[in-house]
Design an enzyme around this catalytic site. Structure first.
Site, short mmCIF file in Angstrom:
data_model
loop_
_atom_site.label_atom_id
_atom_site.label_comp_id
_atom_site.label_asym_id
_atom_site.label_seq_id
_atom_site.Cartn_x
_atom_site.Cartn_y
_atom_site.Cartn_z
N SER A 149 -16.06 38.97 -51.33
CA SER A 149 -15.85 39.04 -49.90
C SER A 149 -16.70 38.22 -49.19
O SER A 149 -16.11 38.05 -47.82
CB SER A 149 -16.12 40.67 -49.66
N HIS A 171 -22.30 41.64 -46.21
CA HIS A 171 -21.44 41.14 -45.20
C HIS A 171 -22.33 40.74 -44.07
O HIS A 171 -23.30 40.71 -43.58
CB HIS A 171 -20.58 42.17 -44.72
N ASP A 196 -15.54 46.19 -41.74
CA ASP A 196 -15.93 47.27 -42.88
C ASP A 196 -15.83 48.82 -42.40
O ASP A 196 -16.42 49.43 -43.07
CB ASP A 196 -17.44 47.13 -43.05
#
Length: 192
Positions: free
Chosen positions: A53, A92, A133
């Site tokens: 990701s 992230h 997210d």
């Protein structure tokens, strides 16, 4: 008879020395990990990237070094967080910050570096993902709390070093093989 007791005592002494050496190795590794945790202020100062990701910034299997002493997270900063109730680290990028006003989150325009409002709440997104997210967060959670959810900010990495961890978790039989090889090495070393 005396030589039998002497050899038995020597064998017991060698076994005890091996057990103590093994315990010393384990306790040293544990102390180093805890020392690193205290130094970085992170419960998990080293993590492995488990998915793609964050490509192209980080690849699956990269080993990340974290730092959690910064009181705020900046836009664009790459953070590692745990979803409440789960113990899976997610790596992230911070795409939006929300200042905390009177205990509630209030959406405002993206906070810039010149802002005096401390951003305590964050929205994250994987570089290789289409959406943010919010679907990954815990139920009824729209953002991350900097103090509660963030494990640390990425400060360095080593490419592909963590792939061993991924292989061992995806293929449990490899753990058995590895433990068998280690046990065989101990037995063979003892015979010498």
């Amino acid at each position: 008879m005396l030589s039998f007791l002497s050899s038995n005592l020597s064998s017991t002494r060698q076994s005890l020395a091996q057990v103590l050496n093994f315990a010393l190795v384990l306790s040293t590794a544990f102390m180093l990990w805890k020392g690193l945790s205290v130094f970085t202020a992170s419960s998990s100062p080293i993590v492995v990237v488990l998915s793609g990701s964050m490509e192209p910034a980080f690849q699956r299997g990269d080993l990340l070094f974290l730092w959690n002493r910064s009181p705020r997270a900046e836009l664009g900063e790459i953070v590692v967080y745990n979803v409440r109730g789960k113990d899976i680290p997610i790596v992230h990028r911070v795409v939006r910050t929300f200042p905390q006003i009177e205990g509630k989150a209030k959406k405002v325009k993206e906070v810039t570096e010149a802002s005096s409002v401390p951003p305590n709440m964050l929205l994250t997104k994987g570089d290789n993902n289409i959406a943010d997210d919010t679907e990954l967060y815990a139920k009824n959670q729209d953002f991350l709390h900097r103090e509660e959810d963030i494990v640390g900010s990425v400060r360095g990495y080593m490419p592909m070093v963590g792939y061993v961890t991924i292989m061992l978790s995806e293929h449990p039989w490899l753990k058995t093989v590895l433990l068998g090889i280690m046990g065989l090495m101990v037995i063979l070393q003892r015979e010498q």
